[in-house]
Design a protein around this motif. Structure first.
Motif, mmCIF file in Angstrom:
data_model
loop_
_atom_site.group_PDB
_atom_site.id
_atom_site.type_symbol
_atom_site.label_atom_id
_atom_site.label_comp_id
_atom_site.label_asym_id
_atom_site.label_seq_id
_atom_site.Cartn_x
_atom_site.Cartn_y
_atom_site.Cartn_z
ATOM 1 N N ILE A 186 -0.235 9.042 -2.288
ATOM 2 C CA ILE A 186 0.601 7.932 -1.813
ATOM 3 C C ILE A 186 1.692 7.620 -2.832
ATOM 4 N N CYS A 187 1.521 8.134 -4.053
ATOM 5 C CA CYS A 187 2.464 7.849 -5.141
ATOM 6 C C CYS A 187 3.752 8.662 -4.938
ATOM 7 N N MET A 188 4.891 7.977 -4.925
ATOM 8 C CA MET A 188 6.162 8.660 -4.657
ATOM 9 C C MET A 188 6.604 9.538 -5.836
ATOM 10 N N ASP A 198 -2.083 11.786 -15.519
ATOM 11 C CA ASP A 198 -3.025 12.764 -14.987
ATOM 12 C C ASP A 198 -3.050 12.637 -13.460
ATOM 13 N N CYS A 199 -1.959 13.051 -12.834
ATOM 14 C CA CYS A 199 -1.821 12.865 -11.376
ATOM 15 C C CYS A 199 -2.939 13.575 -10.614
ATOM 16 N N ALA A 200 -3.432 14.680 -11.170
ATOM 17 C CA ALA A 200 -4.455 15.447 -10.448
ATOM 18 C C ALA A 200 -5.732 14.639 -10.243
ATOM 19 N N HIS A 201 -6.005 13.695 -11.164
ATOM 20 C CA HIS A 201 -7.241 12.914 -11.051
ATOM 21 C C HIS A 201 -6.967 11.442 -10.755
ATOM 22 N N CYS A 202 -5.804 11.149 -10.222
ATOM 23 C CA CYS A 202 -5.419 9.749 -10.019
ATOM 24 C C CYS A 202 -5.814 9.290 -8.608
ATOM 25 N N PRO A 203 -6.397 8.095 -8.509
ATOM 26 C CA PRO A 203 -6.766 7.607 -7.167
ATOM 27 C C PRO A 203 -5.542 7.321 -6.285
#
Ligand code: SF4
Length: 351
Positions: free
Chosen positions: A211-213, A202-207
């Motif tokens: 910064i995540c490649m 769930d990249c949309a809600h990820c802290p």
């Protein structure tokens, strides 16, 4: 390419506040007592949180501390583990409990190195207990953590290579925030379990968004890369569900090997026909006089798949080479692993 140090450094500063807001309320998080954390971590290996909660609560009720576990009947420990699988975990739990009670008054060592010397405690569990209970900067690197890091750093090396895992553990340990080591370990676990999941991150809600490649490349599912898995060996087995009156034949497995020391229905390798199964039961002295049902079940272990054919046979004799148990004892007293417990429903139908 982003600097790896910057990516690792962002982990504690982003994860700690996120965890404070989003941590699930799980029974083993109510305490940092090493006994409780250790039992939960062992139960959670290869097993889903939802499946573990009931087992954990029952286990803690029966054995509230390391002394109670050390002094328990092994059969009781195995019965409470029934259905969780990987039964050597339960045996090692009790072995470790006994060792701790006998050698150090029931106290746990407080470093990952010393914890790893105890039976059944590997690098992951040692890191979890050392960080959560003793605030040591010891990483607990499991599949969840490897997945998060491989995605964040778009690392396309197989994460199951020991050198890759070691490097990730070392880099993480360098970032452990003093005074918040336990929370950091739990936050990483939580992110892997709830947000950066294997199939639906769930990249949309990820802290870690931004910064995540992998997220930047819109390629989360490309990571982690893994070595190809060995194919499971298929083994055919015939299971004899011998019924005499209201009792069923069971026997104990050997003390070593797969499902060591647990109870099972008599069985043999290969798929026997009905006539062959009846002859087998006759040869054991059970005097079978009727076949009630034929059933087929599959059970998957880590490396083997059992394809089982079961025959419920009515018998006139109770040969002494088996233990005979009624349905209540099968469900409440004897620890039957899932591979055999799945036949209980057939016995219930046939009662
Ligand atoms: S942004 Fe997406 S891929 Fe990256 S860590 Fe978060 S959930 Fe995983």
């Amino acid at each position: 390419m982003q600097n790896l140090d910057a990516i690792y450094a962002a982990l504690p500063e982003r994860l700690l506040p996120w965890y404070a807001e989003n941590a699930r309320d799980l029974p083993w998080r109510h305490s940092r007592e090493p006994y409780r954390v250790w039992v939960s971590e062992i139960m959670l290996q290869q097993t889903r949180v939802e499946a573990v909660i009931g087992y954990y609560n029952r286990f803690m009720e029966a054995f509230p501390n390391v002394e109670a576990l050390a002094g328990a009947e092994e059969s009781r420990v195995m019965k409470l583990w029934e259905g969780l699988g990987y039964y050597s975990r339960a045996r090692n739990l009790q072995k470790t409990a006994k060792l701790l009670v006998e050698t150090c008054g029931g106290r746990f060592p407080d470093t990952a190195e010393a914890l790893q010397k105890l039976p059944g405690i590997g690098a992951y569990t040692a890191g979890a207990v050392a960080s959560i209970c003793f605030e040591r900067p010891s990483a607990a690197v499991d599949g969840n953590v490897l997945r998060i890091i491989a995605r964040m750093t778009a690392d396309d090396r197989p994460v199951d290579l020991p050198a890759v895992k070691r490097e990730i553990a070392e880099r993480l340990e360098a970032m452990y925030p003093a005074g918040h080591c336990g929370i950091f370990t739990q936050a990483l676990m939580e992110l892997g379990a709830c947000v950066c999941t294997p199939k639906n991150p769930d990249c949309a809600h990820c802290p870690m968004r931004g910064i995540c490649m992998a997220q930047a490349q819109n390629a989360a599912l490309r990571f982690p890369v893994k070595l190809p898995k060995a194919k499971k060996r298929v083994e055919e087995r015939t299971v004899f569900l011998l019924r005499c009156g209201a009792e069923y034949a069971i026997c104990r497995r050997a003390e070593t090997g797969l499902l060591a020391g647990l109870w099972e229905f008599p069985n043999c390798t290969g798929t026997l026909s009905v006539a062959e199964a009846v002859r087998w039961a006759e040869a054991q002295g059970a005097a079978p006089f009727g076949i009630v049902r034929e059933v087929h079940k599959t059970h998957i272990f880590t490396h083997i798949r059992w394809e089982m054919t079961g025959y419920v046979l009515d018998c006139a004799e109770k040969p002494g080479l088996f233990t005979w148990a009624d349905f209540a004892a099968l469900t409440e007293t004897y620890a039957l692993p899932t591979a055999f417990r799945m036949f209980l429903e057939e016995l219930e139908i046939s009662r």
